[in-house]
Design an enzyme around this catalytic site. Structure first.
Site, PDB file in Angstrom:
ATOM      1  N   LEU A  90       5.771  17.856  11.211  1.00  0.00           N
ATOM      2  CA  LEU A  90       5.536  16.392  12.101  1.00  0.00           C
ATOM      3  C   LEU A  90       7.459  16.422  12.007  1.00  0.00           C
ATOM      4  O   LEU A  90       8.268  16.278  11.122  1.00  0.00           O
ATOM      5  CB  LEU A  90       5.152  15.215  11.506  1.00  0.00           C
ATOM      6  CG  LEU A  90       3.097  15.248  11.235  1.00  0.00           C
ATOM      7  CD1 LEU A  90       3.421  14.266   9.984  1.00  0.00           C
ATOM      8  CD2 LEU A  90       2.876  15.339  11.909  1.00  0.00           C
ATOM      9  N   HIS A 104       1.019  17.288  -1.811  1.00  0.00           N
ATOM     10  CA  HIS A 104       1.534  18.379  -1.062  1.00  0.00           C
ATOM     11  C   HIS A 104       1.264  19.137  -2.794  1.00  0.00           C
ATOM     12  O   HIS A 104       1.524  18.830  -3.688  1.00  0.00           O
ATOM     13  CB  HIS A 104       3.195  19.102  -1.060  1.00  0.00           C
ATOM     14  CG  HIS A 104       3.433  20.203  -1.304  1.00  0.00           C
ATOM     15  ND1 HIS A 104       3.717  20.807   0.162  1.00  0.00           N
ATOM     16  CD2 HIS A 104       4.677  20.045  -1.690  1.00  0.00           C
ATOM     17  CE1 HIS A 104       3.864  22.139  -0.075  1.00  0.00           C
ATOM     18  NE2 HIS A 104       4.251  22.360  -1.370  1.00  0.00           N
ATOM     19  N   ASP A 136      10.201  12.731   6.131  1.00  0.00           N
ATOM     20  CA  ASP A 136      11.191  12.863   6.675  1.00  0.00           C
ATOM     21  C   ASP A 136      11.739  13.842   7.580  1.00  0.00           C
ATOM     22  O   ASP A 136      10.257  14.950   7.887  1.00  0.00           O
ATOM     23  CB  ASP A 136      12.807  12.768   5.235  1.00  0.00           C
ATOM     24  CG  ASP A 136      13.046  13.873   4.912  1.00  0.00           C
ATOM     25  OD1 ASP A 136      12.063  14.908   4.581  1.00  0.00           O
ATOM     26  OD2 ASP A 136      13.871  13.933   3.603  1.00  0.00           O
TER      27      ASP A 136
END
Length: 214
Positions: A90, A104, A136
């Site tokens: 993203l 994750h 982020d």
């Protein structure tokens, strides 16, 4: 929340089950996917949740794909975006606009990227695990919210280890998203704490910005 998926949607299904309890504190307003025809999309539709797809293969420009994905997410005005088995990076068009978390299959900062389980086995670690973190603009680099360790067995292959990690990460994802929704959070540097501070909550972008640039 808007939940983003790429495949079977097992983490999404766990969130759907949890959200049936009004005390959980969060609900899924939509499910987004990067391709059509997956089991996860079918599960969301069966549950009556709005579904949208922004097929990655239809784009030659990653930034344009991210921008269109951000617009589709915005149609549902979520307080939180959850990347739950979403196999795309993203970009700033999304993470700069929404608060987003990712699950994750490794103990970050070890083994970031798409092949975390394979990389952990190749490295010969005896313990790996799963991490939930804020997103982020880096790759699996945002502030860590929680982690759970999973031992590596002598006879593990990528499939068996990943299945044990998935069982742990579903529980952690459900617990963490619920706590974020009910309790709020603060970020101090890279340290994430549950609970709302008296001051305005610091954004992920602000928390990770180099101090000399402030």
């Amino acid at each position: 929340m808007v939940v983003l998926i790429s495949g079977t949607g097992s983490n999404m299904a766990a969130l759907l089950d949890a959200a049936k309890d009004p005390a959980y504190g969060a609900g899924i307003v939509a499910v987004g996917a990067d391709r059509e025809g997956t089991r996860g999309i079918a599960l969301a539709r069966e549950a009556g949740v709005p579904v949208f797809t922004v097929p990655f293969r239809d784009y030659t420009d990653r930034a344009r794909w991210n921008a269109d994905l951000a617009e589709r997410i915005g149609e549902h005005a979520p307080d939180l975006v959850v990347s739950a088995g979403f196999m795309r990076i993203l970009g700033p068009e999304v993470v700069g606009r929404y608060t987003a978390v990712n699950i994750h299959p490794a103990l970050l900062p070890s083994f970031p990227g798409a092949h975390a389980v394979r990389d952990a086995l190749a490295h010969g670690v005896r313990v790996t695990g799963t991490t939930i973190h804020f997103l982020d603009e880096g790759v699996d680099s945002g502030p860590i919210i929680d982690q759970v360790a999973v031992p590596v067995e002598d006879d593990d292959d990528e499939s068996s280890l990943h299945e044990r990690i998935k069982a742990v990460e579903r529980r952690m994802l459900v617990d963490t998203v619920g706590r974020l929704s009910r309790e709020g959070w603060t970020i101090d540097g890279r340290k994430v704490r549950f609970g709302r501070a008296d001051r305005t909550e610091q954004s992920v972008a602000e928390a990770t910005e180099p101090k000399e640039d402030r």
